[in-house]
Design a protein around this motif. Structure first.
Motif, short mmCIF file in Angstrom:
data_model
loop_
_atom_site.label_atom_id
_atom_site.label_comp_id
_atom_site.label_asym_id
_atom_site.label_seq_id
_atom_site.Cartn_x
_atom_site.Cartn_y
_atom_site.Cartn_z
N LEU A 56 0.83 -1.20 0.00
CA LEU A 56 0.00 0.00 0.00
C LEU A 56 0.86 1.25 0.00
O LEU A 56 0.60 2.20 -0.74
CB LEU A 56 -0.93 -0.01 1.21
N GLY A 59 2.26 2.03 -3.32
CA GLY A 59 1.28 2.34 -4.34
C GLY A 59 0.93 1.17 -5.24
O GLY A 59 0.33 1.36 -6.30
N SER A 62 -4.53 -0.46 -3.81
CA SER A 62 -5.33 0.63 -3.26
C SER A 62 -5.75 0.29 -1.82
O SER A 62 -5.54 -0.83 -1.35
CB SER A 62 -6.58 0.85 -4.12
#
Length: 129
Positions: A56, A59, A62
């Motif tokens: 997370l 990136g 989500s």
């Protein structure tokens, strides 16, 4: 209710077929081993949480995928604890990130379609003086 009856039918059918192939001793071993593995996953859930937090932060996933992946791993561990071959197969599949991501994307795609259908609604607030 119909889904529960369908689940019971599939669980019974799969369990009887596999148990008749491997015998009572190995069926017992499988039930105990998958229950122990499910408990081990729950006790070590923090390791998986750290890995998904890292993904997370980078990136790669989500926030929704982060939540659903951890939820599916926990659900898979619970399914492993429940005796039965069908639930064990589902529990093992939910431990793999690819399968969990596939389910999460399907669910969130359906959710986004429902949100788009509700986009025709205009929320208005009337203030009287």
């Amino acid at each position: 209710m119909i889904y529960f009856i369908l689940y019971l039918f599939i669980e019974t059918f799969v369990s009887v077929k596999i148990a008749s192939l491997i015998g009572p001793f190995w069926t017992f071993v499988e039930i105990i081993a998958t229950a122990i593995y499910g408990i081990w996953i729950i006790k070590n859930m923090h390791i998986q949480m750290m890995a998904t937090m890292q993904a997370l932060a980078n990136g790669e996933i989500s926030v929704e995928e982060f939540e659903s992946m951890n939820l599916y791993i926990l659900l898979g561990a619970i399914l492993l604890i429940i005796p039965g071959f069908f639930t064990d197969i589902l529990g093992i599949l939910l431990q793999f990130g690819v399968f969990s991501r596939f389910i999460a994307r399907k669910i969130f795609k359906l959710k986004s379609k429902r949100d788009m259908e509700d986009s025709d609604v205009i929320d208005v607030e009337i203030i009287e003086r």
